[in-house]
Design an enzyme around this catalytic site. Structure first.
Site, short mmCIF file in Angstrom:
data_model
loop_
_atom_site.label_atom_id
_atom_site.label_comp_id
_atom_site.label_asym_id
_atom_site.label_seq_id
_atom_site.Cartn_x
_atom_site.Cartn_y
_atom_site.Cartn_z
N LYS A 75 -3.08 1.97 -9.22
CA LYS A 75 -1.62 2.10 -9.22
C LYS A 75 -1.07 1.43 -10.48
O LYS A 75 -1.59 0.37 -10.88
CB LYS A 75 -1.07 1.44 -7.95
CG LYS A 75 0.43 1.56 -7.78
CD LYS A 75 0.86 0.95 -6.44
CE LYS A 75 2.35 1.07 -6.18
NZ LYS A 75 2.73 0.52 -4.86
N SER A 150 5.26 3.71 -1.93
CA SER A 150 5.41 3.85 -3.36
C SER A 150 4.10 4.23 -4.08
O SER A 150 4.15 4.65 -5.23
CB SER A 150 5.94 2.55 -3.95
OG SER A 150 5.04 1.49 -3.75
N SER A 174 3.66 0.77 1.50
CA SER A 174 3.38 1.61 0.33
C SER A 174 1.95 2.09 0.16
O SER A 174 1.70 2.97 -0.66
CB SER A 174 3.79 0.89 -0.94
OG SER A 174 5.16 1.07 -1.13
N1 GLN Z 1 9.18 1.89 1.09
C1 GLN Z 1 9.23 0.46 1.06
C2 GLN Z 1 10.22 0.02 0.02
O1 GLN Z 1 10.83 0.84 -0.56
C3 GLN Z 1 7.87 -0.10 0.85
C4 GLN Z 1 7.51 -0.33 -0.56
C5 GLN Z 1 6.19 -1.00 -0.73
O2 GLN Z 1 5.46 -1.25 0.22
N2 GLN Z 1 5.92 -1.38 -1.96
O3 GLN Z 1 10.40 -1.12 -0.21
#
Ligand code: GLN
Length: 470
Positions: A75, A150, A174
């Site tokens: 990532k 994400s 994410s």
């Molecule tokens: N969707 C969540 C957010 O927007 C999780 C993001 C993540 O785990 N990095 O914060």
């Protein structure tokens, strides 16, 4: 062919069906073929060809590491020395890492091959990968739909066979949510199990790196390699690394709980509900006990998560000021315009929204009402969760209330997007390990995931359970 496990690759390498340079060439071809999915921001084409020759030499000499033959994507928020890392943000575009994250060092020591850098939501803020400054990632099962986020690139790269395994990061879901949207395994370890050194920070008391794989066996292997204490991260636990690949289940049957409301909430798609109920029925068929429970703090999960992560993000992202590194606006005349204009031009809309929310909840007039209150509720959630785990071994829920939605469907409604995290944030608020397991397909062909949360520090047992259920 597209390999689904390191074991299968090792068999074919051993019997001469394939060589490592050929395998790498296949992955590079697949990446080229599915370029339109936008999963990779950068592919280390020449470098991986050389690396493959080196590792092949080691295999032939009998001194290759545990992960020889594993091709991994990273990532774009995990640092790899001498390689760009941007957190999919314009503010870090063209920035080169000056050191490697601990996970990268550990992967390389065991002869994994890192093939490239994967698209994600900007600074890991999002649930659909639509917040990337470099465009959304398309779901391989239906390219009109999102990858999840994400770690969207990390999921789609594995889903479409562009690499065997990927590393994402999970602050509120994410790793698990995109894994579920793409029909893969995604694991969020217990907070502190893996060093955060070299992971670009979003919300430091929630962030953790986690793998996305096709099978549990690869998950166990990767965990064994990347977990463990680290002198560069005081929050990385000093406990000895669990023997993931050797841990087997201690008992034949276990006690599962599911939070009633997670299946009764209106936002849960009927097919997701049905698939979860079927999964629960199959657990019962296998002799496990599954009980419905109530968790009255469920409605507070999303508010607590967003207040606290925004607060931490506003502090972590203060360093991107157009001063030391990263993007600097051309329209500057003094200190204030340098900071203001660089941040205004460099950050995307969602990141700005969270910074403003974070600064607000930490401000003198609001601190007690929001930040401090959310901390107290976090503690309540932790205490209640620990108490639950005295009576039950695992907690089960859908990973996400929906399957992958259409690109653009939620992008102008941040609150609808935040609800995508309703079942995943619990594990980050409490720190527990949780895994998303593929749980069939909806009628439209989109994958569904089921989540199992385990006890603190019992990550290896959770993976052993997941293996027994697959
Ligand atoms: N969707 C969540 C957010 O927007 C999780 C993001 C993540 O785990 N990095 O914060």
């Amino acid at each position: 062919m597209s390999y689904k496990s390191l074991a299968a690759i090792k068999t074919d390498l051993g019997s001469g069906v394939i060589t490592l340079p050929k395998l790498v060439a296949q992955y590079l071809e697949t990446i080229e073929k599915h370029k339109h999915l936008n999963a990779f921001l950068e592919v280390y084409t020449e470098e991986v060809k050389e690396h493959a020759l080196k590792v092949e030499g080691k295999i032939n000499n009998g001194n290759a590491g545990k992960l020889a033959g594993m091709v991994i994507g990273l990532k774009d928020n995990i640092c790899y020395k001498g390689h760009q890392v941007s957190a999919s943000s314009k503010i870090l575009e063209n920035f080169t890492s000056v050191y490697s994250s601990t996970v990268v060092e550990r992967l390389l020591e065991e002869d994994a091959i890192i093939i490239g850098r994967l698209n994600c939501d900007e600074f890991a803020m999002g649930a659909s990968n639509e917040n990337s400054a470099f465009g959304p990632v398309l779901n391989f099962a239906d390219s009109s739909r999102v990858s999840g986020g994400s770690s969207g690139g990390a999921a789609v790269a594995v889903q479409s066979g562009m690499c065997l395994v990927s590393l994402g990061s999970d602050t509120g879901g994410s790793v698990r949510q995109p894994a579920s949207f793409c029909g893969l395994y995604g694991f969020k370890p217990t907070y502190g199990t893996i060093s955060r050194w070299g992971l670009i920070a979003y919300a430091s008391s929630f962030d953790i790196i986690g793998p996305i794989t096709n099978c549990v066996a690869d998950m166990q292997l990767v965990m064994e390699v990347i977990a463990g204490a680290d002198e560069f991260d005081a929050t990385a636990l000093a406990k000895p690394v669990e023997e993931y690949t050797k841990t087997s289940l201690k008992k034949k049957t276990y006690k599962f709980a599911y939070i009633k409301e997670t299946l009764e909430t209106a936002g849960v798609e009927p097919e997701v509900k049905e698939a979860t109920e079927n999964y629960i029925a199959s657990l019962r068929d296998k002799g496990h006990q599954v009980e419905a429970i109530s968790f009255d703090l469920l409605p507070y999960m999303i508010p607590v998560y967003y207040v606290l992560t925004a607060a931490e993000a506003s502090s972590n992202l203060a360093r991107f000021a157009g001063m030391h590194y990263g993007y600097r606006s051309k329209q500057v005349k003094d200190l204030e315009t340098t900071i203001r204009n660089s941040r205004t031009e460099g950050f995307g809309e969602e990141v700005k929204r969270r910074i403003m929310l974070g600064v607000f909840v930490l401000s003198a007039g609001s601190y007690e009402a929001y930040y401090s209150k959310a901390q107290k509720v976090r503690r309540l959630v932790q205490d209640k969760t620990f108490a639950l785990f005295e009576d039950f071994d695992f907690i089960i829920s859908p990973t996400s209330p929906t399957t992958a939605f259409k690109i653009g469907e939620k992008s102008d409604n941040p609150l609808a997007m935040y609800l995508a995290d309703i079942f995943t944030v619990h594990a980050n608020i409490a720190g527990n390990p949780a895994i998303s397991i593929p749980n069939g397909l909806a009628k439209n062909g989109m994958p569904i995931g089921v989540q199992i949360m385990g006890r603190h520090f019992e990550d290896a047992a959770l993976l052993a359970l997941a293996k027994s259920l697959s």
